[in-house]
Design a protein around this motif. Structure first.
Motif, PDB file in Angstrom:
ATOM      1  N   ASP A  22       0.834  -1.203   0.000  1.00  0.00           N
ATOM      2  CA  ASP A  22       0.000   0.000   0.000  1.00  0.00           C
ATOM      3  C   ASP A  22       0.871   1.258   0.000  1.00  0.00           C
ATOM      4  N   GLN A  23       1.983   1.204   0.729  1.00  0.00           N
ATOM      5  CA  GLN A  23       2.886   2.354   0.744  1.00  0.00           C
ATOM      6  C   GLN A  23       3.475   2.613  -0.643  1.00  0.00           C
ATOM      7  N   VAL A  24       3.793   1.540  -1.356  1.00  0.00           N
ATOM      8  CA  VAL A  24       4.325   1.689  -2.709  1.00  0.00           C
ATOM      9  C   VAL A  24       3.287   2.341  -3.615  1.00  0.00           C
ATOM     10  N   LEU A  25       2.038   1.881  -3.538  1.00  0.00           N
ATOM     11  CA  LEU A  25       0.981   2.456  -4.369  1.00  0.00           C
ATOM     12  C   LEU A  25       0.787   3.944  -4.065  1.00  0.00           C
ATOM     13  N   ALA A  26       0.755   4.274  -2.772  1.00  0.00           N
ATOM     14  CA  ALA A  26       0.568   5.673  -2.390  1.00  0.00           C
ATOM     15  C   ALA A  26       1.766   6.519  -2.822  1.00  0.00           C
ATOM     16  N   HIS A  27       2.972   5.990  -2.643  1.00  0.00           N
ATOM     17  CA  HIS A  27       4.173   6.722  -3.040  1.00  0.00           C
ATOM     18  C   HIS A  27       4.192   6.956  -4.543  1.00  0.00           C
ATOM     19  N   PHE A  28       3.889   5.914  -5.303  1.00  0.00           N
ATOM     20  CA  PHE A  28       3.901   6.026  -6.754  1.00  0.00           C
ATOM     21  C   PHE A  28       2.875   7.052  -7.237  1.00  0.00           C
ATOM     22  N   ALA A  29       1.671   6.994  -6.690  1.00  0.00           N
ATOM     23  CA  ALA A  29       0.626   7.936  -7.101  1.00  0.00           C
ATOM     24  C   ALA A  29       1.015   9.367  -6.768  1.00  0.00           C
ATOM     25  N   ALA A  30       1.585   9.576  -5.586  1.00  0.00           N
ATOM     26  CA  ALA A  30       1.993  10.932  -5.203  1.00  0.00           C
ATOM     27  C   ALA A  30       3.114  11.438  -6.113  1.00  0.00           C
TER      28      ALA A  30
ATOM     29  N   LEU B 153       9.339  10.467 -16.317  1.00  0.00           N
ATOM     30  CA  LEU B 153       8.835  10.000 -15.019  1.00  0.00           C
ATOM     31  C   LEU B 153       9.583   8.745 -14.569  1.00  0.00           C
ATOM     32  N   ARG B 154       9.783   7.821 -15.499  1.00  0.00           N
ATOM     33  CA  ARG B 154      10.471   6.575 -15.150  1.00  0.00           C
ATOM     34  C   ARG B 154      11.887   6.849 -14.673  1.00  0.00           C
ATOM     35  N   GLY B 155      12.592   7.727 -15.391  1.00  0.00           N
ATOM     36  CA  GLY B 155      13.946   8.075 -14.971  1.00  0.00           C
ATOM     37  C   GLY B 155      13.977   8.804 -13.647  1.00  0.00           C
ATOM     38  N   GLY B 156      12.991   9.659 -13.423  1.00  0.00           N
ATOM     39  CA  GLY B 156      12.936  10.381 -12.152  1.00  0.00           C
ATOM     40  C   GLY B 156      12.713   9.466 -10.979  1.00  0.00           C
TER      41      GLY B 156
ATOM     42  N   THR C 238      15.257   8.553  -4.170  1.00  0.00           N
ATOM     43  CA  THR C 238      15.379   7.640  -3.035  1.00  0.00           C
ATOM     44  C   THR C 238      14.102   7.750  -2.203  1.00  0.00           C
ATOM     45  N   PRO C 239      13.192   6.802  -2.340  1.00  0.00           N
ATOM     46  CA  PRO C 239      11.901   6.905  -1.642  1.00  0.00           C
ATOM     47  C   PRO C 239      12.048   6.627  -0.140  1.00  0.00           C
ATOM     48  N   VAL C 240      12.306   7.666   0.624  1.00  0.00           N
ATOM     49  CA  VAL C 240      12.528   7.494   2.062  1.00  0.00           C
ATOM     50  C   VAL C 240      11.253   7.059   2.778  1.00  0.00           C
ATOM     51  N   GLU C 241      10.087   7.223   2.137  1.00  0.00           N
ATOM     52  CA  GLU C 241       8.834   6.847   2.786  1.00  0.00           C
ATOM     53  C   GLU C 241       8.639   5.334   2.830  1.00  0.00           C
ATOM     54  N   LEU C 242       9.442   4.600   2.056  1.00  0.00           N
ATOM     55  CA  LEU C 242       9.269   3.147   1.952  1.00  0.00           C
ATOM     56  C   LEU C 242      10.230   2.416   2.881  1.00  0.00           C
ATOM     57  N   PRO C 243       9.925   1.149   3.193  1.00  0.00           N
ATOM     58  CA  PRO C 243      10.839   0.359   4.028  1.00  0.00           C
ATOM     59  C   PRO C 243      12.237   0.303   3.419  1.00  0.00           C
ATOM     60  N   ARG C 244      13.236   0.201   4.295  1.00  0.00           N
ATOM     61  CA  ARG C 244      14.633   0.190   3.849  1.00  0.00           C
ATOM     62  C   ARG C 244      14.863  -0.939   2.840  1.00  0.00           C
ATOM     63  N   GLY C 245      15.499  -0.574   1.743  1.00  0.00           N
ATOM     64  CA  GLY C 245      15.845  -1.559   0.729  1.00  0.00           C
ATOM     65  C   GLY C 245      14.763  -1.806  -0.306  1.00  0.00           C
ATOM     66  N   LEU C 246      13.596  -1.211  -0.123  1.00  0.00           N
ATOM     67  CA  LEU C 246      12.502  -1.451  -1.069  1.00  0.00           C
ATOM     68  C   LEU C 246      12.621  -0.461  -2.226  1.00  0.00           C
ATOM     69  N   ARG C 247      12.866  -1.001  -3.395  1.00  0.00           N
ATOM     70  CA  ARG C 247      12.900  -0.201  -4.619  1.00  0.00           C
ATOM     71  C   ARG C 247      11.921  -0.832  -5.612  1.00  0.00           C
ATOM     72  N   TYR C 248      11.342  -0.032  -6.462  1.00  0.00           N
ATOM     73  CA  TYR C 248      10.420  -0.578  -7.445  1.00  0.00           C
ATOM     74  C   TYR C 248      10.531   0.210  -8.744  1.00  0.00           C
ATOM     75  N   THR C 249      10.054  -0.395  -9.813  1.00  0.00           N
ATOM     76  CA  THR C 249      10.037   0.237 -11.129  1.00  0.00           C
ATOM     77  C   THR C 249       8.636   0.078 -11.718  1.00  0.00           C
ATOM     78  N   PHE C 250       8.438   0.650 -12.883  1.00  0.00           N
ATOM     79  CA  PHE C 250       7.147   0.478 -13.548  1.00  0.00           C
ATOM     80  C   PHE C 250       7.339   0.391 -15.056  1.00  0.00           C
ATOM     81  N   SER C 251       6.370  -0.245 -15.704  1.00  0.00           N
ATOM     82  CA  SER C 251       6.372  -0.385 -17.158  1.00  0.00           C
ATOM     83  C   SER C 251       5.164   0.347 -17.720  1.00  0.00           C
TER      84      SER C 251
END
Length: 381
Positions: free
Chosen positions: A276-284, A323-326, A331-344
Motif C-alpha cells: 500500500d505504501q508503494v501504491l501511495a508513493h507512486f501515485a503521489a 517520469l520513469r527516470g525520475g 530515493t523513496p525514504v517513505e518506503l521500508p529500507r531496501g525497497l525499490r520498485y520500477t514500472f512499465s
C-alpha cells in the motif's frame, strides 16, 4: 390582527424543527454544524424569554433575551466561518455584542427607552447579517454548485435590509411603542419579518451541509481513497470527454497504461502494508510530475492510467520516460529500507472513430510488450 406572542411561539417551533434537521447531520462531523445547532438552541431560549415580558424580571425578558438572540446570530456566522475552513474568530463582533449588552442595560434600567433599544439591537443584527452575506458570497468554492451559497447570502442580505429598516424607523422616531409585545401594525409587520429569519437561515445552512455531504460522496465515487488518483469510473468518464473534445478540435490525445513491476513480490517480501505504501508513493510521485490537464487514474490493483490531452504518442513516451527516470534516480525514504520498485508503460494515441476501450486495449498490449521485454521501460503501440 396577529398577536406578537403567537408570532414568537411560531418562531420557536421553526427553530426547534431546524435543530432537529441539523441534529441529524451531527454525526457527519461537518464543520460548523455544532455552531448552527447551538445558535438555534440559544435563539429558542431568547424567544421564550422575550415571550415572558410582563411576567418575568427585565433582566431575563429584556437583557438576557436580547443578548442571547444576538449571540445566536453570531454563532451562525461562526459556523459559516468554520464550514468555509476559516479559523479566525470574529472578535470585533464579540466586542460589539458586549456594547449591545451595555446599551440594552442602560436603556432598560438607567434611562428606559424602548426605541433606543430596538435601534441598537437592529443595527447590530443588520451588521451581522451583512457580514454573513459577504462571507458566504465570497467564500463559495468554485468547484461546487453556487445555488446553496447564493440562497444563504441572499437571505442574509434581505434580513440585513429588514433590520436596517427597523432600526431606522425606530431610531428616527417614525414608530413609537413601549413593549415588544405591543399590538400594532408596524410591530406585527417587523415581527412577521423576524419569523422568517430562523427558517431561512436553517434552510441555508442545511443546504450547505448537504452539499458538503454530496461532495464527500462524489469524492468516494470518483477518487481512489488509497492513492488519491481518480477512480476507474471517473477516469473513463473524463476520457470520453477528452475524446469528444479531440474530435471537435482535431488535436491529439494520448494514453499511457502504467503497471508497477513485480508488485506481487513486494507484497510477498515486505507485506501488504508495504505494498500500500508503494501504491501511495507512486501515485503521489506521478501526480507531482504530471502536467496541468493530464488525468491520472487508478484502473485497478497496481495498474494506473494517464490521459494526455493535446499530446502525440511520441510526446507521451517522452513524458513517461522522464517520469520513469525520475523515479529510478529518487530515493523513496517513505518506503521500508531496501525497497525499490520500477514500472512499465504502454502508450498509444487516439485514432479518429475509435472508442476509448479500443484505445486502452492497444495501450494495454503495448504494456504487455514492455513487460515481456524485461520491464522498467516505456513502449509505444
Amino acid at each position: 390582527m396577529l398577536n406578537p406572542l403567537t408570532i414568537l411561539l411560531v418562531t420557536v417551533l421553526s427553530g426547534a424543527m431546524a435543530m432537529a434537521v441539523l441534529g441529524s447531520l451531527w454525526r457527519a462531523a461537518i464543520p460548523g454544524v455544532g455552531y448552527w445547532i447551538a445558535a438555534n438552541a440559544l435563539g429558542i431560549v431568547a424567544l421564550l424569554a422575550f415571550a415572558l415580558q410582563g411576567h418575568a424580571s427585565r433582566w431575563l425578558s429584556f437583557v438576557a433575551a436580547n443578548a442571547l438572540l444576538a449571540l445566536a446570530l453570531l454563532l451562525v456566522l461562526e459556523g459559516c466561518l468554520r464550514f468555509l475552513g476559516r479559523r479566525e474568530r470574529p472578535w470585533v463582533a464579540y466586542a460589539g455584542l458586549v456594547a449591545v449588552l451595555l446599551g440594552v442595560c442602560y436603556w432598560t434600567f438607567v434611562k428606559p427607552d424602548f426605541n433606543a433599544r430596538v435601534t441598537l439591537v437592529s443595527a447590530y443584527h443588520a451588521i451581522l447579517y451583512a457580514a454573513l452575506a459577504v462571507l458566504v458570497w465570497r467564500g463559495r468554492p468554485s468547484h461546487r454548485p453556487a445555488y446553496n451559497y447564493y440562497f444563504l447570502a441572499t437571505a442574509a442580505a434581505l434580513l440585513c435590509v429588514g433590520h436596517s429598516s427597523r432600526g431606522i424607523m425606530y431610531g428616527f422616531g417614525r414608530l413609537m411603542q413601549t413593549s415588544l409585545l405591543q399590538v400594532s401594525p408596524s410591530n406585527i409587520a417587523f415581527l412577521a419579518l423576524g419569523i422568517l429569519a430562523p427558517p431561512l437561515l436553517a434552510i441555508g445552512v442545511v443546504m450547505l451541509a448537504h452539499d458538503r455531504l454530496a461532495e464527500r460522496f462524489e469524492r468516494l465515487a470518483n477518487v481512489d481513497d488509497l492513492t488519491g488518483a481518480v477512480s476507474r469510473r471517473a477516469f473513463l468518464e473524463r476520457g470520453g470527454v477528452l475524446l469528444n473534445a479531440s474530435l471537435r478540435s482535431g488535436l491529439p490525445v494520448a494514453i499511457a497504461i502504467v503497471d508497477i513491476d513485480s508488485f506481487k513480490s513486494v507484497n510477498d517480501t515486505y507485506g501488504h502494508a508495504a505494498g500500500d505504501q508503494v501504491l501511495a508513493h507512486f501515485a503521489a510521485f506521478v501526480a507531482r510530475e504530471l502536467r496541468a490537464g493530464d488525468v491520472f487514474g487508478r484502473l485497478g490493483g497496481e495498474e494506473f492510467g494517464v490521459l494526455c490531452p493535446v499530446t502525440t504518442a511520441a510526446d507521451a513516451v517522452m513524458l513517461l520516460e522522464r517520469l520513469r527516470g525520475g523515479l529510478t534516480a529518487s530515493t523513496p525514504v517513505e518506503l521500508p529500507r531496501g525497497l525499490r520498485y520500477t514500472f512499465s508503460v504502454g502508450v498509444d494515441q487516439w485514432r479518429r472513430g475509435e472508442s476509448l476501450e479500443q484505445l486502452m486495449a492497444r495501450a494495454d498490449r503495448a504494456l504487455y510488450a514492455a513487460k515481456a521485454a524485461g520491464r522498467d521501460r516505456v513502449v509505444a503501440a
